[in-house]
Enzyme design. Structure first.
Site, PDB file in Angstrom:
ATOM      1  N   ASP A  32       8.124 -19.246 -40.195  1.00 25.59           N
ATOM      2  CA  ASP A  32       8.246 -19.233 -38.738  1.00 25.59           C
ATOM      3  C   ASP A  32       8.648 -17.840 -38.239  1.00 25.59           C
ATOM      4  O   ASP A  32       9.310 -17.093 -38.952  1.00 25.59           O
ATOM      5  CB  ASP A  32       9.308 -20.269 -38.325  1.00 25.59           C
ATOM      6  CG  ASP A  32       9.221 -20.621 -36.851  1.00 25.59           C
ATOM      7  OD1 ASP A  32       8.242 -20.223 -36.181  1.00 25.59           O
ATOM      8  OD2 ASP A  32      10.153 -21.289 -36.354  1.00 25.59           O
ATOM      9  N   ASN A  34       6.386 -15.582 -36.510  1.00 20.50           N
ATOM     10  CA  ASN A  34       5.312 -14.585 -36.351  1.00 20.50           C
ATOM     11  C   ASN A  34       5.151 -14.158 -34.895  1.00 20.50           C
ATOM     12  O   ASN A  34       4.944 -12.981 -34.593  1.00 20.50           O
ATOM     13  CB  ASN A  34       3.965 -15.163 -36.811  1.00 20.50           C
ATOM     14  CG  ASN A  34       3.950 -15.487 -38.285  1.00 20.50           C
ATOM     15  OD1 ASN A  34       4.811 -15.063 -39.026  1.00 20.50           O
ATOM     16  ND2 ASN A  34       2.952 -16.262 -38.711  1.00 20.50           N
ATOM     17  N   TRP A  37       7.968 -11.932 -33.732  1.00 17.92           N
ATOM     18  CA  TRP A  37       7.841 -10.631 -34.419  1.00 17.92           C
ATOM     19  C   TRP A  37       6.837  -9.755 -33.667  1.00 17.92           C
ATOM     20  O   TRP A  37       7.070  -8.570 -33.437  1.00 17.92           O
ATOM     21  CB  TRP A  37       7.377 -10.870 -35.846  1.00 17.92           C
ATOM     22  CG  TRP A  37       7.355  -9.677 -36.738  1.00 17.92           C
ATOM     23  CD1 TRP A  37       8.369  -9.202 -37.514  1.00 17.92           C
ATOM     24  CD2 TRP A  37       6.230  -8.796 -36.958  1.00 17.92           C
ATOM     25  NE1 TRP A  37       7.961  -8.086 -38.206  1.00 17.92           N
ATOM     26  CE2 TRP A  37       6.655  -7.808 -37.885  1.00 17.92           C
ATOM     27  CE3 TRP A  37       4.925  -8.732 -36.465  1.00 17.92           C
ATOM     28  CZ2 TRP A  37       5.826  -6.784 -38.318  1.00 17.92           C
ATOM     29  CZ3 TRP A  37       4.094  -7.718 -36.906  1.00 17.92           C
ATOM     30  CH2 TRP A  37       4.543  -6.750 -37.825  1.00 17.92           C
ATOM     31  N   ASN A  80       0.322 -27.996 -34.287  1.00 13.91           N
ATOM     32  CA  ASN A  80      -0.061 -26.652 -33.854  1.00 13.91           C
ATOM     33  C   ASN A  80      -1.349 -26.614 -33.026  1.00 13.91           C
ATOM     34  O   ASN A  80      -1.657 -25.611 -32.384  1.00 13.91           O
ATOM     35  CB  ASN A  80      -0.195 -25.698 -35.052  1.00 13.91           C
ATOM     36  CG  ASN A  80       1.136 -25.275 -35.640  1.00 13.91           C
ATOM     37  OD1 ASN A  80       1.248 -24.984 -36.824  1.00 13.91           O
ATOM     38  ND2 ASN A  80       2.181 -25.225 -34.805  1.00 13.91           N
ATOM     39  N   ARG A 200      13.435 -22.105 -44.182  1.00  9.26           N
ATOM     40  CA  ARG A 200      12.780 -21.878 -42.895  1.00  9.26           C
ATOM     41  C   ARG A 200      13.258 -20.541 -42.353  1.00  9.26           C
ATOM     42  O   ARG A 200      14.461 -20.291 -42.250  1.00  9.26           O
ATOM     43  CB  ARG A 200      13.102 -22.976 -41.882  1.00  9.26           C
ATOM     44  CG  ARG A 200      12.331 -22.730 -40.581  1.00  9.26           C
ATOM     45  CD  ARG A 200      12.566 -23.785 -39.533  1.00  9.26           C
ATOM     46  NE  ARG A 200      11.653 -23.561 -38.417  1.00  9.26           N
ATOM     47  CZ  ARG A 200      10.960 -24.503 -37.804  1.00  9.26           C
ATOM     48  NH1 ARG A 200      11.075 -25.755 -38.170  1.00  9.26           N
ATOM     49  NH2 ARG A 200      10.154 -24.192 -36.799  1.00  9.26           N
TER      50      ARG A 200
END
Ligand code: FPP
Length: 254
Positions: A32, A34, A37, A80, A200
């Site tokens: 988790d 991305n 970031w 998702n 995670r």
């Protein structure tokens, strides 16, 4: 019909007595962070997913030295699909490119790749690449890399239950024979041991429908690092910390 039985693990198999110093044999990771970031760099979310995909290679390569035989990574959940069409399409394209690009390297590094999750919503080109990668690496006996793609724990249990119910209806299985050993044989993970350690990244402390049945006795690590920044050194630190944990599987120490 159920597939091959999984190797024995869990509360009744002696795993409870493993030495404290031992590292995890099966690590599962919820990759988790991305999006954050990328956002922190003023870039689109897909930039973060591409950086995350690059990270997968380093982590897979770190496994043998850390004694990790099984690595399971959460690439795309059944939830998702709720993301924007642009992000979903970008991720699907990334998965296709990743498989095509990494196929040779994974095969050469003795990695055995499997996919778990429901393939029905995936496009045929991606499914063909997944099949090809599984086939290409099926003789390998190094790291077992399992990629969860369109995977959800509840969906997996529901699909497993449907197949189990069909076997009962067909007279292949008696209702009174259904127990804790039976259901896992119908899960996508039936050939894998249960995860020892679930990690995670990105600071969120939830499991988001990942390996619900299989993680009943897993140890958890929720760390702040965003996935594209996660390194082999950090994995090493988490494995050492796991080795110091006292896993009792509900029993008491004598
Ligand atoms: C969660 O971060 C990440 C995903 C939904 C996708 C995971 C995919 C990869 C790491 C790349 C590809 C993997 C393979 C196997 C090729 P997020 O988008 O929810 O991040 P955020 O919480 O910061 O928004």
């Amino acid at each position: 019909m159920p597939r091959d039985p999984a190797p024995a693990t869990g509360p009744n198999t002696g795993a409870a007595t493993q030495a404290l110093s031992r590292g995890p044999r099966h690590v599962a990771i919820i990759m988790d962070g991305n999006g954050r970031w990328a956002q922190a760099r003023g870039r689109p979310r897909l930039f973060g997913h591409h950086a995350g995909a690059k990270r997968v290679r380093e982590i897979v390569e770190a496994c043998p030295a850390l004694g990790i035989k099984y690595l399971t990574i959460f690439a795309f959940s059944t939830e998702n699909w709720k993301r924007t069409q642009t992000e979903v399409a970008g991720l699907m394209s990334l998965f296709r490119r990743y498989i095509a690009k990494e196929m040779q390297a994974l095969a050469a590094k003795n990695v055995r790749v499997r996919f778990i999750g429901d393939r029905v919503r995936l496009d045929t080109k991606l499914i063909a690449l997944m099949d090809q990668l599984e086939l290409e690496t099926e003789g390998n006996d190094g790291t077992h890399l399992t990629i969860a793609l369109n995977y959800g724990g509840r969906d997996e249990v529901a699909r497993a239950t449907k197949r189990l119910a069909q076997d009962v209806a067909d007279g292949k299985l008696k209702p009174e024979d259904v127990d804790e050993e039976t259901l896992p044989k119908y899960l996508d993970t039936c050939v894998l041991p249960d995860p020892d350690l679930v990690i995670r990244t990105s600071g969120e402390a939830r499991i988001s429908n990942f390996l619900l049945w299989q993680s009943a006795y897993a140890e958890y690590e929720f760390i702040d690092t965003l996935w594209p920044d996660f390194t082999g050194e950090e994995l090493d630190r988490l494995c050492r910390s796991y080795g110091r944990r006292d896993r009792r599987f509900g029993a008491v120490k004598t």
